[in-house]
Design a protein around this motif. Structure first.
Motif, PDB file in Angstrom:
ATOM      1  N   GLU A 175       0.828  -1.200   0.000  1.00 37.65           N
ATOM      2  CA  GLU A 175       0.000   0.000   0.000  1.00 37.65           C
ATOM      3  C   GLU A 175       0.866   1.255   0.000  1.00 37.65           C
ATOM      4  O   GLU A 175       0.537   2.250  -0.640  1.00 37.65           O
ATOM      5  N   PHE A 176       1.988   1.194   0.716  1.00 35.81           N
ATOM      6  CA  PHE A 176       2.893   2.341   0.747  1.00 35.81           C
ATOM      7  C   PHE A 176       3.472   2.608  -0.637  1.00 35.81           C
ATOM      8  O   PHE A 176       3.583   3.763  -1.065  1.00 35.81           O
ATOM      9  N   LEU A 177       3.848   1.552  -1.354  1.00 44.28           N
ATOM     10  CA  LEU A 177       4.401   1.720  -2.695  1.00 44.28           C
ATOM     11  C   LEU A 177       3.368   2.312  -3.648  1.00 44.28           C
ATOM     12  O   LEU A 177       3.693   3.153  -4.491  1.00 44.28           O
ATOM     13  N   LEU A 178       2.122   1.885  -3.510  1.00 42.42           N
ATOM     14  CA  LEU A 178       1.063   2.440  -4.348  1.00 42.42           C
ATOM     15  C   LEU A 178       0.839   3.915  -4.032  1.00 42.42           C
ATOM     16  O   LEU A 178       0.668   4.742  -4.928  1.00 42.42           O
ATOM     17  N   LEU A 179       0.844   4.247  -2.741  1.00 49.17           N
ATOM     18  CA  LEU A 179       0.678   5.643  -2.335  1.00 49.17           C
ATOM     19  C   LEU A 179       1.852   6.486  -2.818  1.00 49.17           C
ATOM     20  O   LEU A 179       1.679   7.623  -3.272  1.00 49.17           O
ATOM     21  N   PHE A 180       3.049   5.922  -2.746  1.00 49.10           N
ATOM     22  CA  PHE A 180       4.259   6.602  -3.211  1.00 49.10           C
ATOM     23  C   PHE A 180       4.137   6.964  -4.691  1.00 49.10           C
ATOM     24  O   PHE A 180       4.440   8.091  -5.094  1.00 49.10           O
ATOM     25  N   SER A 181       3.671   6.031  -5.500  1.00 47.43           N
ATOM     26  CA  SER A 181       3.531   6.291  -6.936  1.00 47.43           C
ATOM     27  C   SER A 181       2.448   7.329  -7.206  1.00 47.43           C
ATOM     28  O   SER A 181       2.580   8.155  -8.112  1.00 47.43           O
ATOM     29  N   LEU A 182       1.376   7.307  -6.406  1.00 48.51           N
ATOM     30  CA  LEU A 182       0.308   8.295  -6.567  1.00 48.51           C
ATOM     31  C   LEU A 182       0.799   9.701  -6.252  1.00 48.51           C
ATOM     32  O   LEU A 182       0.474  10.662  -6.956  1.00 48.51           O
ATOM     33  N   ILE A 183       1.578   9.826  -5.188  1.00 53.90           N
ATOM     34  CA  ILE A 183       2.080  11.141  -4.783  1.00 53.90           C
ATOM     35  C   ILE A 183       3.015  11.704  -5.851  1.00 53.90           C
ATOM     36  O   ILE A 183       2.926  12.886  -6.211  1.00 53.90           O
ATOM     37  N   PHE A 184       3.890  10.867  -6.379  1.00 55.99           N
ATOM     38  CA  PHE A 184       4.820  11.356  -7.396  1.00 55.99           C
ATOM     39  C   PHE A 184       4.111  11.664  -8.708  1.00 55.99           C
ATOM     40  O   PHE A 184       4.513  12.575  -9.433  1.00 55.99           O
ATOM     41  N   TRP A 185       3.051  10.913  -9.009  1.00 55.17           N
ATOM     42  CA  TRP A 185       2.269  11.242 -10.208  1.00 55.17           C
ATOM     43  C   TRP A 185       1.603  12.602 -10.035  1.00 55.17           C
ATOM     44  O   TRP A 185       1.651  13.451 -10.933  1.00 55.17           O
ATOM     45  N   ALA A 186       0.979  12.827  -8.879  1.00 50.06           N
ATOM     46  CA  ALA A 186       0.331  14.116  -8.623  1.00 50.06           C
ATOM     47  C   ALA A 186       1.362  15.243  -8.620  1.00 50.06           C
ATOM     48  O   ALA A 186       1.111  16.335  -9.149  1.00 50.06           O
ATOM     49  N   PHE A 187       2.530  14.981  -8.036  1.00 41.96           N
ATOM     50  CA  PHE A 187       3.606  15.978  -8.022  1.00 41.96           C
ATOM     51  C   PHE A 187       3.980  16.389  -9.438  1.00 41.96           C
ATOM     52  O   PHE A 187       4.147  17.580  -9.737  1.00 41.96           O
ATOM     53  N   SER A 188       4.102  15.423 -10.329  1.00 38.66           N
ATOM     54  CA  SER A 188       4.488  15.730 -11.712  1.00 38.66           C
ATOM     55  C   SER A 188       3.418  16.552 -12.419  1.00 38.66           C
ATOM     56  O   SER A 188       3.731  17.422 -13.233  1.00 38.66           O
ATOM     57  N   ILE A 189       2.152  16.288 -12.102  1.00 40.83           N
ATOM     58  CA  ILE A 189       1.056  17.037 -12.718  1.00 40.83           C
ATOM     59  C   ILE A 189       1.071  18.488 -12.246  1.00 40.83           C
ATOM     60  O   ILE A 189       0.967  19.431 -13.048  1.00 40.83           O
ATOM     61  N   TYR A 190       1.201  18.679 -10.937  1.00 38.93           N
ATOM     62  CA  TYR A 190       1.235  20.039 -10.392  1.00 38.93           C
ATOM     63  C   TYR A 190       2.448  20.805 -10.913  1.00 38.93           C
ATOM     64  O   TYR A 190       2.347  21.986 -11.258  1.00 38.93           O
ATOM     65  N   LEU A 191       3.588  20.136 -10.946  1.00 34.94           N
ATOM     66  CA  LEU A 191       4.810  20.814 -11.374  1.00 34.94           C
ATOM     67  C   LEU A 191       4.750  21.184 -12.852  1.00 34.94           C
ATOM     68  O   LEU A 191       5.197  22.271 -13.245  1.00 34.94           O
ATOM     69  N   GLU A 192       4.189  20.306 -13.670  1.00 33.70           N
ATOM     70  CA  GLU A 192       4.086  20.622 -15.093  1.00 33.70           C
ATOM     71  C   GLU A 192       3.199  21.841 -15.329  1.00 33.70           C
ATOM     72  O   GLU A 192       3.436  22.619 -16.259  1.00 33.70           O
ATOM     73  N   ALA A 193       2.186  22.009 -14.481  1.00 34.20           N
ATOM     74  CA  ALA A 193       1.263  23.135 -14.651  1.00 34.20           C
ATOM     75  C   ALA A 193       1.974  24.475 -14.540  1.00 34.20           C
ATOM     76  O   ALA A 193       1.556  25.460 -15.166  1.00 34.20           O
ATOM     77  N   VAL A 194       3.055  24.527 -13.761  1.00 37.10           N
ATOM     78  CA  VAL A 194       3.736  25.809 -13.526  1.00 37.10           C
ATOM     79  C   VAL A 194       5.165  25.826 -14.062  1.00 37.10           C
ATOM     80  O   VAL A 194       5.869  26.825 -13.914  1.00 37.10           O
ATOM     81  N   ALA A 195       5.602  24.733 -14.683  1.00 41.22           N
ATOM     82  CA  ALA A 195       6.992  24.639 -15.141  1.00 41.22           C
ATOM     83  C   ALA A 195       7.335  25.671 -16.206  1.00 41.22           C
ATOM     84  O   ALA A 195       8.506  26.031 -16.376  1.00 41.22           O
ATOM     85  N   ILE A 196       6.338  26.166 -16.919  1.00 46.94           N
ATOM     86  CA  ILE A 196       6.588  27.128 -17.991  1.00 46.94           C
ATOM     87  C   ILE A 196       6.858  28.531 -17.457  1.00 46.94           C
ATOM     88  O   ILE A 196       7.342  29.403 -18.199  1.00 46.94           O
ATOM     89  N   LEU A 197       6.580  28.781 -16.191  1.00 54.95           N
ATOM     90  CA  LEU A 197       6.714  30.131 -15.642  1.00 54.95           C
ATOM     91  C   LEU A 197       8.120  30.720 -15.812  1.00 54.95           C
ATOM     92  O   LEU A 197       8.248  31.879 -16.241  1.00 54.95           O
ATOM     93  N   PRO A 198       9.201  30.002 -15.483  1.00 53.56           N
ATOM     94  CA  PRO A 198      10.530  30.589 -15.718  1.00 53.56           C
ATOM     95  C   PRO A 198      10.759  30.973 -17.175  1.00 53.56           C
ATOM     96  O   PRO A 198      11.389  32.001 -17.458  1.00 53.56           O
ATOM     97  N   GLN A 199      10.232  30.165 -18.099  1.00 51.40           N
ATOM     98  CA  GLN A 199      10.390  30.466 -19.523  1.00 51.40           C
ATOM     99  C   GLN A 199       9.630  31.732 -19.905  1.00 51.40           C
ATOM    100  O   GLN A 199      10.152  32.598 -20.618  1.00 51.40           O
ATOM    101  N   LEU A 200       8.413  31.870 -19.436  1.00 50.67           N
ATOM    102  CA  LEU A 200       7.613  33.049 -19.759  1.00 50.67           C
ATOM    103  C   LEU A 200       8.220  34.310 -19.156  1.00 50.67           C
ATOM    104  O   LEU A 200       8.232  35.372 -19.799  1.00 50.67           O
TER     105      LEU A 200
END
Length: 250
Positions: free
Chosen positions: A147-172
């Motif tokens: 269960e911990f491994l599944l939760l770990f993968s979920l957290i990192f997936w969500a992290f990547s989604i949130y980070l991608e949403a704002v990753a363009i800011l330094p470029q802009l």
């Protein structure tokens, strides 16, 4: 896969190819934010951890590997290539991107999607294929550890989604500080924005055609990400309409 998802993948791939073309043809990364590229590399490395556990399709696997390899290659060129790194606009690329990383990780810890029983069952069947049909995954991993491994993968997936949403800011921010935007850099950012716009249409399509579609984290983050491009799209359209060089207000 629907046409909107495919169009999104292709425009995303095209944006990377345009950027690689710019670096290869001009031996310059002027106007490109290294911090944005590093954020995208982190996005792909954390989102595609399932390459080690799941096989969806040849297309899916190839696209993931291409995005990881190409983004790491861009980061390497901007940091290590003797000719390219000299053109890096270090004095303009000063956005504190580590705040984006930290904020995205905190959001991922608090807001992440839960596994359904169906998804857990799919994971269990996958582990059985790896270990043998007669095996019990819990004997190898233990219920709590699994269960911990599944939760770990979920957290990192969500992290990547949130980070991608704002990753363009330094470029802009870099483009606004520099004012003038060359054609290839402008096209790169445009295709990045178009990729997310197609993905929004993909989610809308799936919402109406798939009975149990639920990706609220990706949908909300995608809308935020696309909204960040609104100002750039406006000036890009004005530039295209008047057939003039793209300029962003400082």
């Amino acid at each position: 896969m629907n046409i909107f998802r495919f169009a999104g993948d292709m425009t995303h791939l095209l944006s990377i190819l345009v950027l690689l073309l710019k670096i290869y043809a001009t031996k310059s990364c002027s106007g490109i934010s290294l911090k944005t590229q590093e954020l995208y590399a982190l996005v792909f490395l954390t989102r595609y951890l399932d390459l080690f556990t799941d096989f969806i399709s040849v297309y899916n696997t190839i696209m993931k590997l291409v995005f990881i390899a190409s983004t790491l290659a861009i980061v390497w060129c901007m940091r290590m290539h003797p000719g390219v790194k000299r053109s890096y606009d270090r004095e303009l690329d000063t956005f504190r991107h580590y705040f984006l990383v930290g904020g995205s990780f905190v959001f991922a810890l608090v807001f992440h999607e839960k596994f359904t029983f169906q998804e857990k069952d799919l994971k269990s069947r996958f582990l059985q294929k790896c270990l043998g049909e007669d095996s019990n995954p819990n004997l190898y991993f233990g219920g709590a550890r699994r269960e911990f491994l599944l939760l770990f993968s979920l957290i990192f997936w969500a992290f990547s989604i949130y980070l991608e949403a704002v990753a363009i800011l330094p470029q802009l921010v870099l483009l606004q500080r520099s004012g003038n935007v060359d054609n290839l850099t402008g096209q790169y950012v445009f295709f990045l924005g178009a990729y997310r716009a197609f993905y929004i249409m993909n989610w809308i399509y799936r919402y109406f055609t798939e009975p149990h579609f639920s990706r609220w984290i990706a949908c909300i983050s995608g809308v935020v990400q696309t909204a960040l491009y609104a100002d750039f799209f406006y000036y890009y359209f004005i530039s295209w309409k008047s057939n003039s060089k793209l300029k962003l207000p400082a």
